[in-house]
Design an enzyme around this catalytic site. Sequence first.
Site, PDB file in Angstrom:
ATOM      1  N   LYS A  50      19.233  34.343  41.540  1.00  0.00           N
ATOM      2  CA  LYS A  50      19.533  33.045  42.145  1.00  0.00           C
ATOM      3  C   LYS A  50      18.778  31.880  41.508  1.00  0.00           C
ATOM      4  CE  LYS A  50      22.378  33.909  45.689  1.00  0.00           C
ATOM      5  NZ  LYS A  50      23.621  33.154  45.953  1.00  0.00           N
ATOM      6  N   SER A 303      20.960  42.677  41.363  1.00  0.00           N
ATOM      7  CA  SER A 303      20.837  41.244  41.630  1.00  0.00           C
ATOM      8  C   SER A 303      19.523  40.835  42.267  1.00  0.00           C
ATOM      9  CB  SER A 303      21.995  40.783  42.518  1.00  0.00           C
ATOM     10  OG  SER A 303      21.991  41.477  43.746  1.00  0.00           O
TER      11      SER A 303
END
Length: 504
Positions: A50, A303
Amino acid sequence: MQETIRRILTARVYDVAIETPLDPLPRLSARLGRPVRLKREDLQPVFSFKIRGAWNKIAGLSPEALSRGVICASAGNHAQGVALAATRRGAKSTIVMPVTTPAIKVAAVRARGGQVVLHGDSFDDAYAEARRLEAETGAAFIHPFDDPEVIAGQGTVGLEIVRQHSDPIEAVFVPIGGGGLAAGVAAIVRFLRPETKIIGVEPVDAPTMKAAIDAGQLVTLDQVGLFADGVAVRRAGTETFRLCRDLLDEIVLVDTDAICAAIKDIFDDSRAVAEPSGALALAGLKTWSAAHPGSGSLVAVNSGANVNFDRLRHIAERAEIGEGAEALLAVAMADDRDAYSRFLRTLDGRSVTEFNYRWSGEGVAHIFVGVALRSGPHEKDDLIAALRGGGYVVEDMSDNETAKLHVRYMVGGRASGLPGERILRFQFPERPGAFLGFLNSLQPAWNLTLFHYRNHGDDVGRVLAGISAPPAELDALHAALDRLGYPYVDETDNPATRLFLDGT
């Protein structure tokens, strides 16, 4: 499409982000019979991809916009990226997070300079509050996924994958929450490697993008599961939906057990601990590979790694079931030692991972047992058939969510009419036959009234057992147990035993 590609190729991410490695997973590759690689976004400064999108968006804000501060809504990983990026640019950041956000993520946001506002039970609740605060304060809203600059920043993950793996890639697997990562990766991989499949992965209880694509329009789910909190989004973004609809080859859905098994796979090969949403793509890769045998290379994006340590207990419990390495069975049998002995002989040397039993006085014993499986998916069916052939009533609990979450820990309780019951805590050697040796050490007049065992991966198993023996025979009981040679402690007078197990 051209504009999306241009944004990805010119994205500013490396002022704060790093180019993460594309690591091979040799053990999993050998098991699947094809090369598998993992894109290690868990190694970013905020332990998640992110940071790429957050920095790319905030880096482009004007000094005037930055002076009013930035605000975002996030379940945790985007929040950390925004907090770090804003701090680097000298701006104030307000981060609205659901109250269900793991504490490790809340603490990490505060440590990176973000002012945390906890609001609502889901991302959507936090999102609505963040939009309200945006209107009230004039702060710049940094969307976690539905923003062209954020999508472009996440797309650099795909750019790195195709650069790092010059050989053909059969498929790239990407987790989907709101769809920012999937949209960015799909755009650049489709542009540079049109022959490579791009496959999104969602939890079966949060199929946000799949529901939208199937319906042909954006939909809002009534609720989503929170186990993989990083992808717990009820509605995809407008731009991410458009890109994913046009660019993804398919979307694979996976359950909690499959995600936990993928976390274990990542740990086994890399000693890294992924968060549930971080292992989501690998879980989808394994599911897809089983349905599409072949030898082509597969890539999954890890992720993130922002997981609360105490969640690992649950993950470890579910991982064995998720990879088909454990069967959970409810077995009914006559409540006598001969039935127990025949039952254990039927297991034929298999490793028992769990054994829960409490005397009921009804003449029938109901046992919750876990058995390790090592020979493939057929082994569980063969075992159940053998037990039923031996006269036992068997129910398969391996896919029963209530049994896995609750009932396995509730087998037992207080029992009345057991004079002379002793509650003993043992350490059993982790080898086949240990329990049978324990049973055979008991005299016929001594009844087994309780048994709880769970394999913890050590070389000894920890067992709580109840034995009903007349007070005059206690010395003989202890002598028999001493001869058996298993270390034990008498817990009959333990307050926990008296409160929850003693029926006298």
